[in-house]
Design an enzyme around this catalytic site. Structure first.
Site, PDB file in Angstrom:
ATOM      1  N   LYS A 104       7.614 -61.590  46.859  1.00 14.41           N
ATOM      2  CA  LYS A 104       8.897 -60.868  46.725  1.00 14.41           C
ATOM      3  C   LYS A 104       9.340 -60.232  48.034  1.00 14.41           C
ATOM      4  O   LYS A 104       9.637 -59.029  48.086  1.00 14.41           O
ATOM      5  CB  LYS A 104       8.812 -59.809  45.629  1.00 14.41           C
ATOM      6  CG  LYS A 104       8.615 -60.417  44.243  1.00 14.41           C
ATOM      7  CD  LYS A 104       8.852 -59.434  43.148  1.00 14.41           C
ATOM      8  CE  LYS A 104       8.591 -60.021  41.779  1.00 14.41           C
ATOM      9  NZ  LYS A 104       7.193 -60.436  41.541  1.00 14.41           N
TER      10      LYS A 104
HETATM   11  O1  LIG Z   1       8.851 -62.764  40.390  1.00 11.69           O
HETATM   12  C1  LIG Z   1       8.078 -62.648  39.420  1.00 11.69           C
HETATM   13  O2  LIG Z   1       7.205 -63.473  39.219  1.00 11.69           O
HETATM   14  C2  LIG Z   1       8.336 -61.601  38.443  1.00 11.69           C
HETATM   15  C3  LIG Z   1       9.659 -61.239  38.250  1.00 11.69           C
HETATM   16  C4  LIG Z   1      10.004 -60.474  37.140  1.00 11.69           C
HETATM   17  O3  LIG Z   1      11.174 -60.234  36.886  1.00 11.69           O
HETATM   18  N1  LIG Z   1       9.017 -60.023  36.326  1.00 11.69           N
HETATM   19  C5  LIG Z   1       7.697 -60.320  36.538  1.00 11.69           C
HETATM   20  O4  LIG Z   1       6.866 -59.913  35.712  1.00 11.69           O
HETATM   21  N2  LIG Z   1       7.336 -61.040  37.637  1.00 11.69           N
HETATM   22  C6  LIG Z   1       5.908 -61.266  37.958  1.00 11.69           C
HETATM   23  O5  LIG Z   1       5.339 -62.097  36.953  1.00 11.69           O
HETATM   24  C7  LIG Z   1       4.009 -61.665  36.638  1.00 11.69           C
HETATM   25  C8  LIG Z   1       3.966 -61.267  35.181  1.00 11.69           C
HETATM   26  O6  LIG Z   1       2.634 -61.144  34.753  1.00 11.69           O
HETATM   27  P1  LIG Z   1       2.241 -61.102  33.189  1.00 11.69           P
HETATM   28  O7  LIG Z   1       3.081 -60.045  32.564  1.00 11.69           O
HETATM   29  O8  LIG Z   1       0.783 -60.772  33.221  1.00 11.69           O
HETATM   30  O9  LIG Z   1       2.504 -62.485  32.627  1.00 11.69           O
HETATM   31  C9  LIG Z   1       3.699 -60.527  37.600  1.00 11.69           C
HETATM   32  O10 LIG Z   1       3.046 -61.088  38.739  1.00 11.69           O
HETATM   33  C10 LIG Z   1       5.051 -60.003  38.012  1.00 11.69           C
HETATM   34  O11 LIG Z   1       5.065 -59.472  39.321  1.00 11.69           O
END
Ligand SMILES: O=C(O)c1cc(=O)[nH]c(=O)n1[C@@H]1O[C@H](COP(=O)(O)O)[C@@H](O)[C@H]1O
EC number: 4.1.1.23
Length: 281
Positions: free
Chosen positions: A97
């Site tokens: 990011k």
């Molecule tokens: O860019 C991302 O991947 C991201 C964007 C977003 O809007 N929300 C989001 O959760 N993420 C990322 O996606 C992952 C979500 O993880 P889980 O909730 O464990 O599936 C994390 O690494 C967050 O940083």
């Protein structure tokens, strides 16, 4: 000459289903896997995930923060994940990011998108909140090196609204502005452009409310929020409507909780990929 990221991702989703496995080595997961919260535990965790899903899913998405928190030894493990993705033929979306003024963004682009950089996977998550144009160096290097970007548009967290749903003097939402800029970069590319957006699977009807035309983006839509944040097949179908073929669903903890057993991780990833495929068909 490497094929463009959008084309490579479309082929990988056709072959393995529309799932990205996030590699987020939380302290609590290291503990649950019986690993120490240090660089050796991190390495064991990350390489076990790559062993389990490499060559079996469309993409993996290492979250850089969980590697950086272990210092330079953690960053070295992140480099190993990038190499393991390359060796197994699995696309690596570096979730770092990044976003800064253009001259600094050029250095981030060199770190994450330049051929030969040990941290350069196949795509990078970037933040457009210093202005979409500040991302130009990353856009240029991504497109010239066959890599891609995922630009934050409608994020999965509820705090994102105050920025993303805000309107310009012309009444256009910030999210719609970002989506239009990505669409312009992907215009006429077949089958899929390389400048994607991040649209959380948890955002409900936010695309309609903010005037974001997801199908018109003609690029991949990374959809985190599946699994641990509560989104499932129903939410995926609801959020993305006619843009479904562009969606790469992303789940981290929802898959990682099945470890450390390699077979169990594989089963969890397969199930998540099949569910995403059914929801998005
Ligand atoms: O860019 C991302 O991947 C991201 C964007 C977003 O809007 N929300 C989001 O959760 N993420 C990322 O996606 C992952 C979500 O993880 P889980 O909730 O464990 O599936 C994390 O690494 C967050 O940083």
């Amino acid at each position: 000459m490497t094929a463009p990221f959008g084309a490579r991702l479309a082929a990988a989703m056709d072959a393995y289903g529309p799932l990205c496995v996030g590699i987020d080595p939380h302290t609590s997961l290291l503990e649950a896997w019986g690993l120490p919260d240090d660089a050796s535990g991190l390495r064991s965790f990350a390489l076990t995930v790559m062993d389990a899903v490499g060559g079996r899913v469309a993409a993996v998405k290492p979250q850089a923060a969980f590697f950086e928190r272990h210092g330079s030894a953690g960053v070295a493990v992140l480099e190993e994940v990038v190499a393991a993705g390359r060796d197994s033929g699995t696309l690596v979306i570096m979730d770092a990011k990044r976003g800064d003024i253009g001259s600094t963004m050029a250095a981030y682009a060199e770190a994450f998108l330049r051929d030969g950089s040990p941290l350069a996977g196949d795509a990078l998550t970037v933040s457009p909140y210093l202005g979409f144009g500040s991302l130009d160096p990353a856009v240029d290097l991504a497109l010239s090196s066959g890599r891609g970007l995922f630009v934050l548009c409608l994020t999965s967290n509820k705090e994102g609204h105050e920025v993303q749903h805000a309107r310009t003097d012309d009444g256009v939402t910030v999210a719609a502005l970002i989506a239009a800029r990505a669409a312009a970069l992907n215009a006429d590319v077949d089958p899929l452009g390389s400048i994607g957006l991040v649209v959380g699977a948890t955002v409900g009807d936010a695309a309609q409310r903010t005037g974001v035309d997801l199908a018109a983006v003609n690029g991949p839509l990374l959809a985190p929020g599946v699994g641990a944040q509560g989104a499932g097949p129903r939410e995926l179908a609801q959020v993305f409507g006619t843009a479904r073929r562009q969606v790469l669903a992303s789940s981290s903890r929802g898959v990682l909780a099945a470890g450390p057993d390699v077979a169990a991780l594989r089963t969890a990833a397969r199930r998540a990929a099949d569910e995403a495929a059914a929801a998005l068909s």
